[in-house]
Design an enzyme around this catalytic site. Structure first.
Site, PDB file in Angstrom:
ATOM      1  N   CYS A 145       1.623  -2.916  15.526  1.00 22.42           N
ATOM      2  CA  CYS A 145       1.630  -2.554  14.106  1.00 22.42           C
ATOM      3  C   CYS A 145       0.961  -3.642  13.270  1.00 22.42           C
ATOM      4  O   CYS A 145       1.304  -4.818  13.373  1.00 22.42           O
ATOM      5  CB  CYS A 145       3.068  -2.335  13.633  1.00 22.42           C
ATOM      6  SG  CYS A 145       3.162  -1.973  11.870  1.00 22.42           S
ATOM      7  N   GLY A 168       6.806  -2.150   6.093  1.00 24.18           N
ATOM      8  CA  GLY A 168       8.191  -2.624   6.076  1.00 24.18           C
ATOM      9  C   GLY A 168       9.168  -1.770   6.839  1.00 24.18           C
ATOM     10  O   GLY A 168       8.860  -0.655   7.272  1.00 24.18           O
ATOM     11  N   GLU A 169      10.369  -2.318   7.007  1.00 22.92           N
ATOM     12  CA  GLU A 169      11.463  -1.608   7.668  1.00 22.92           C
ATOM     13  C   GLU A 169      12.464  -1.214   6.585  1.00 22.92           C
ATOM     14  O   GLU A 169      13.195  -2.070   6.056  1.00 22.92           O
ATOM     15  CB  GLU A 169      12.101  -2.522   8.736  1.00 22.92           C
ATOM     16  CG  GLU A 169      13.427  -2.042   9.262  1.00 22.92           C
ATOM     17  CD  GLU A 169      13.424  -0.604   9.785  1.00 22.92           C
ATOM     18  OE1 GLU A 169      12.524  -0.235  10.546  1.00 22.92           O
ATOM     19  OE2 GLU A 169      14.334   0.160   9.405  1.00 22.92           O
ATOM     20  N   GLU A 195       0.826  -1.210   0.000  1.00 21.63           N
ATOM     21  CA  GLU A 195       0.000   0.000   0.000  1.00 21.63           C
ATOM     22  C   GLU A 195       0.860   1.261   0.000  1.00 21.63           C
ATOM     23  O   GLU A 195       1.947   1.296   0.567  1.00 21.63           O
ATOM     24  CB  GLU A 195      -0.935  -0.015   1.207  1.00 21.63           C
ATOM     25  CG  GLU A 195      -1.937  -1.162   1.084  1.00 21.63           C
ATOM     26  CD  GLU A 195      -3.030  -1.148   2.140  1.00 21.63           C
ATOM     27  OE1 GLU A 195      -4.190  -1.379   1.779  1.00 21.63           O
ATOM     28  OE2 GLU A 195      -2.734  -0.915   3.329  1.00 21.63           O
ATOM     29  N   ASN A 230      -3.627   3.687  16.154  1.00 22.20           N
ATOM     30  CA  ASN A 230      -4.702   3.340  15.219  1.00 22.20           C
ATOM     31  C   ASN A 230      -4.996   1.862  15.329  1.00 22.20           C
ATOM     32  O   ASN A 230      -4.128   1.036  15.053  1.00 22.20           O
ATOM     33  CB  ASN A 230      -4.288   3.688  13.786  1.00 22.20           C
ATOM     34  CG  ASN A 230      -4.177   5.195  13.612  1.00 22.20           C
ATOM     35  OD1 ASN A 230      -5.106   5.924  13.929  1.00 22.20           O
ATOM     36  ND2 ASN A 230      -3.027   5.650  13.145  1.00 22.20           N
ATOM     37  N   SER A 234      11.914   6.429   8.096  1.00 19.57           N
ATOM     38  CA  SER A 234      11.542   6.062   9.462  1.00 19.57           C
ATOM     39  C   SER A 234      12.029   4.650   9.750  1.00 19.57           C
ATOM     40  O   SER A 234      11.807   3.730   8.955  1.00 19.57           O
ATOM     41  CB  SER A 234      10.022   6.136   9.614  1.00 19.57           C
ATOM     42  OG  SER A 234       9.644   5.752  10.920  1.00 19.57           O
ATOM     43  N   CYS A 262       3.434   8.453   1.364  1.00 18.24           N
ATOM     44  CA  CYS A 262       3.974   7.462   2.301  1.00 18.24           C
ATOM     45  C   CYS A 262       4.207   6.169   1.518  1.00 18.24           C
ATOM     46  O   CYS A 262       3.272   5.580   0.979  1.00 18.24           O
ATOM     47  CB  CYS A 262       2.971   7.268   3.432  1.00 18.24           C
ATOM     48  SG  CYS A 262       3.502   6.070   4.651  1.00 18.24           S
ATOM     49  N   CYS A 312      -1.362   5.644  10.040  1.00 18.43           N
ATOM     50  CA  CYS A 312      -0.117   5.004  10.489  1.00 18.43           C
ATOM     51  C   CYS A 312      -0.406   3.643  11.101  1.00 18.43           C
ATOM     52  O   CYS A 312      -1.274   3.518  11.959  1.00 18.43           O
ATOM     53  CB  CYS A 312       0.527   5.812  11.607  1.00 18.43           C
ATOM     54  SG  CYS A 312       1.146   7.373  11.114  1.00 18.43           S
ATOM     55  N   CYS A 339       6.607  -7.188   7.100  1.00 18.50           N
ATOM     56  CA  CYS A 339       7.711  -6.685   7.924  1.00 18.50           C
ATOM     57  C   CYS A 339       8.100  -7.790   8.886  1.00 18.50           C
ATOM     58  O   CYS A 339       7.241  -8.498   9.415  1.00 18.50           O
ATOM     59  CB  CYS A 339       7.279  -5.434   8.697  1.00 18.50           C
ATOM     60  SG  CYS A 339       8.639  -4.669   9.608  1.00 18.50           S
ATOM     61  N   LEU A 351      10.404   5.275  18.559  1.00 20.11           N
ATOM     62  CA  LEU A 351      10.920   5.016  19.904  1.00 20.11           C
ATOM     63  C   LEU A 351       9.880   4.287  20.767  1.00 20.11           C
ATOM     64  O   LEU A 351      10.131   3.203  21.272  1.00 20.11           O
ATOM     65  CB  LEU A 351      11.338   6.348  20.536  1.00 20.11           C
ATOM     66  CG  LEU A 351      12.273   6.274  21.739  1.00 20.11           C
ATOM     67  CD1 LEU A 351      13.524   5.470  21.446  1.00 20.11           C
ATOM     68  CD2 LEU A 351      12.643   7.684  22.205  1.00 20.11           C
ATOM     69  N   CYS A 381       6.640  -5.508  15.574  1.00 20.06           N
ATOM     70  CA  CYS A 381       6.250  -4.568  16.635  1.00 20.06           C
ATOM     71  C   CYS A 381       4.799  -4.904  16.993  1.00 20.06           C
ATOM     72  O   CYS A 381       3.962  -5.120  16.108  1.00 20.06           O
ATOM     73  CB  CYS A 381       6.373  -3.122  16.164  1.00 20.06           C
ATOM     74  SG  CYS A 381       8.084  -2.701  15.720  1.00 20.06           S
TER      75      CYS A 381
HETATM   76  N1  SAH Z   1       9.421   0.237  10.116  1.00 17.20           N
HETATM   77  C1  SAH Z   1       9.483   1.659  10.148  1.00 17.20           C
HETATM   78  C2  SAH Z   1       8.492   2.362   9.247  1.00 17.20           C
HETATM   79  C3  SAH Z   1       7.063   1.880   9.234  1.00 17.20           C
HETATM   80  S1  SAH Z   1       5.956   2.309  10.516  1.00 17.20           S
HETATM   81  C4  SAH Z   1       9.364   2.145  11.574  1.00 17.20           C
HETATM   82  O1  SAH Z   1       9.135   1.345  12.461  1.00 17.20           O
HETATM   83  O2  SAH Z   1       9.578   3.330  11.810  1.00 17.20           O
HETATM   84  C5  SAH Z   1       5.665   4.025  10.447  1.00 17.20           C
HETATM   85  C6  SAH Z   1       5.249   4.588  11.824  1.00 17.20           C
HETATM   86  O3  SAH Z   1       3.903   4.195  12.219  1.00 17.20           O
HETATM   87  C7  SAH Z   1       6.158   4.096  12.919  1.00 17.20           C
HETATM   88  O4  SAH Z   1       6.480   5.102  13.822  1.00 17.20           O
HETATM   89  C8  SAH Z   1       5.293   3.060  13.573  1.00 17.20           C
HETATM   90  O5  SAH Z   1       5.748   2.746  14.818  1.00 17.20           O
HETATM   91  C9  SAH Z   1       3.936   3.712  13.521  1.00 17.20           C
HETATM   92  N2  SAH Z   1       2.849   2.765  13.788  1.00 17.20           N
HETATM   93  C10 SAH Z   1       2.854   1.455  13.554  1.00 17.20           C
HETATM   94  N3  SAH Z   1       1.683   0.902  13.923  1.00 17.20           N
HETATM   95  C11 SAH Z   1       0.907   1.898  14.373  1.00 17.20           C
HETATM   96  C12 SAH Z   1      -0.443   1.966  14.859  1.00 17.20           C
HETATM   97  N4  SAH Z   1      -1.213   0.884  14.928  1.00 17.20           N
HETATM   98  N5  SAH Z   1      -0.923   3.167  15.206  1.00 17.20           N
HETATM   99  C13 SAH Z   1      -0.162   4.272  15.092  1.00 17.20           C
HETATM  100  N6  SAH Z   1       1.118   4.272  14.637  1.00 17.20           N
HETATM  101  C14 SAH Z   1       1.645   3.101  14.288  1.00 17.20           C
END
Ligand code: SAH
Length: 424
Positions: free
Chosen positions: A141, A227-228, A114, A358, A259, A127, A401, A134, A282, A138
């Site tokens: 996510c 993805g990372e 996406e 979210n 990011s 974006c 996000c 990924c 973070l 996390c």
């Molecule tokens: N892998 C990278 C980039 C993708 S995530 C990273 O971790 O930075 C982009 C951003 O959205 C990151 O800060 C991530 O932590 C945040 N994010 C992921 N899941 C989310 C959620 N459910 N609600 C809000 N932000 C989220």
């Protein structure tokens, strides 16, 4: 498989979702200026042809060599025989009530990624995804919950910008959006806008903003999709070089943000190879909690991560790092945790971006209340930090996000393990 100067040659690209192109054809979409020079040399053409091709492909969004009118007909015919310009296929194109637009793109073998466009008054941000799925898992996510399939290729990464630029440009041209923007602004100011017209007016205003024009609706790129990005280092850097190249997209380094969840060696490599604005996810003020939320922390704990941020800043185009911090009710949003966070990052020039969580199916976290988020932000600001709350955009089409999911054929078996856990 043979190739011209290391450029990939495709025998059959149906595997990666990019339309099948003829045997031994090179997809020029993913080639940066240097690689294109190599390709041109292979054809016995001068190096300046590479710049010409870049302009046609990325400035003009052309995918048909016959349209490249400043090249001789025989050359255009040779190009058509040996090369193609092919982006992933659009499976779905959805626009949210707030104007956020999301594309679902086929990258083959059952995977889809996406890409999201977020129009704002002063900028238009795209974006971009860097992987199908990924591997970092996390816990909050949605992409992480789906597991991992593979890295995206350069043409699949830059193809997202290419497709979105074309789609947005043609939309602006069709609707006369920019030409009517002035009257839309007047209407907005006089509040003389009917509900249905407001969206068009808002996006027209967005086009008028700084850095945004009919020609260039996308002023900023964030590598914050699925993805990372630092786990797909080479391809992401090659795609970002195209974003920065004046003959391609000509974005400034300050307007391209990568990011990362905190791959420390990748942050150092990025500083050397292609310094752009850096955002770091973070999400916790201490290792005990971060180990749980962002498992890669067990490998690269906060102390190492902050040291890498400081090293990066000596190379970076911006004088600060952005720390992203997702607000999870009762998990990481207390006043005490805000104080701990402020103390923890005090050595690093930074901005803190608080992201209201979210939700998505199958996750138990709850978004922090607006009061809890405001309280958290106030503690940070009283400690002298710059802290902002990210506005949630496009959540009605799951484009916010952490909601990007696409379709991932998980090869890590994580998704199926999770499903089992959930059903127990
Ligand atoms: N892998 C990278 C980039 C993708 S995530 C990273 O971790 O930075 C982009 C951003 O959205 C990151 O800060 C991530 O932590 C945040 N994010 C992921 N899941 C989310 C959620 N459910 N609600 C809000 N932000 C989220």
């Amino acid at each position: 498989m043979s190739s011209v100067d290391g450029a990939p040659a495709f025998v059959d690209t149906s595997w990666n979702g990019i339309e099948r192109i003829a045997a031994m054809t090179i997809n020029l979409l993913g080639l940066d200026q240097e690689a294109l020079r190599g390709f041109c040399a292979g054809l016995g053409e001068k190096p300046y042809r590479a710049r010409q091709l870049l302009r046609w492909i990325h400035h003009a969004g052309v995918d048909d060599f016959s349209a490249m009118t400043d090249m001789s007909r025989p050359l255009r015919e040779r190009l058509a025989k040996s090369a193609a310009i092919a982006a992933p296929r659009v499976l779905r194109d959805t626009t949210a009530a707030d104007g956020t637009r999301k594309w679902l793109l086929d990258v083959g073998t059952g995977n889809a990624i996406e890409t999201v466009f977020i129009p704002e008054v002063s900028r238009g941000t795209l974006c971009i995804s860097s992987q199908a799925g990924c591997a970092l898992a996390c816990t909050f996510c949605s992409t992480g919950h789906q597991g991992f399939n593979r890295n995206l290729t350069v043409e699949e990464i830059i193809g997202q910008l290419w497709l979105a630029s074309r789609a947005l440009r043609s939309r602006a041209a069709h609707t006369g959006e920019v030409r009517t923007a002035q009257s839309a602004v007047r209407a907005l100011r006089s509040h003389d806008v009917h509900a249905g017209e407001e969206r068009t007016a808002q996006s027209a205003v967005a086009c008028l903003g700084r850095g945004v024009s009919e020609e260039r609706p996308i002023s900023n790129v964030v590598m914050m999709g699925m993805g990372e990005p630092l786990a797909n280092f080479e391809n992401v850097v090659a795609a970002m070089r195209l974003m920065l190249d004046d003959s391609a997209y000509g974005l400034s380094r300050r307007r391209v943000t990568l990011s990362t969840a905190g791959l420390v060696p990748g942050i150092d490599r990025l500083g050397e190879a292609c310094p752009v604005a850096l955002a770091v996810s973070l999400h916790a003020p201490n290792d005990a909690l971060r180990d749980e939320l962002v498992p890669i922390n067990r490998k690269y704990p906060i102390r190492q991560l902050l040291a890498a941020c400081l090293r990066y800043l000596s190379k970076a185009p911006r004088e600060f790092v952005t720390f992203e911090y997702v607000m999870l009710s009762g998990v990481n949003d207390s006043v005490g945790q805000a104080r701990e966070l402020a103390a923890r990052v005090s050595e690093v020039p930074c901005k803190i971006n608080l992201i209201p969580f979210n939700p998505f199916a199958g996750v138990e976290y709850v978004r922090s209340s607006p009061e809890a988020i405001a309280r958290f932000r106030d503690v940070l600001m009283r400690a002298g930090l710059v802290a902002t709350v990210r506005k949630t955009r496009g959540d009605d089409i799951a484009a916010a996000c952490g909601q990007l999911a696409g379709r991932v054929q998980d090869r890590t078996r994580r998704a199926s393990v999770r499903q089992q856990e959930l059903s127990q």
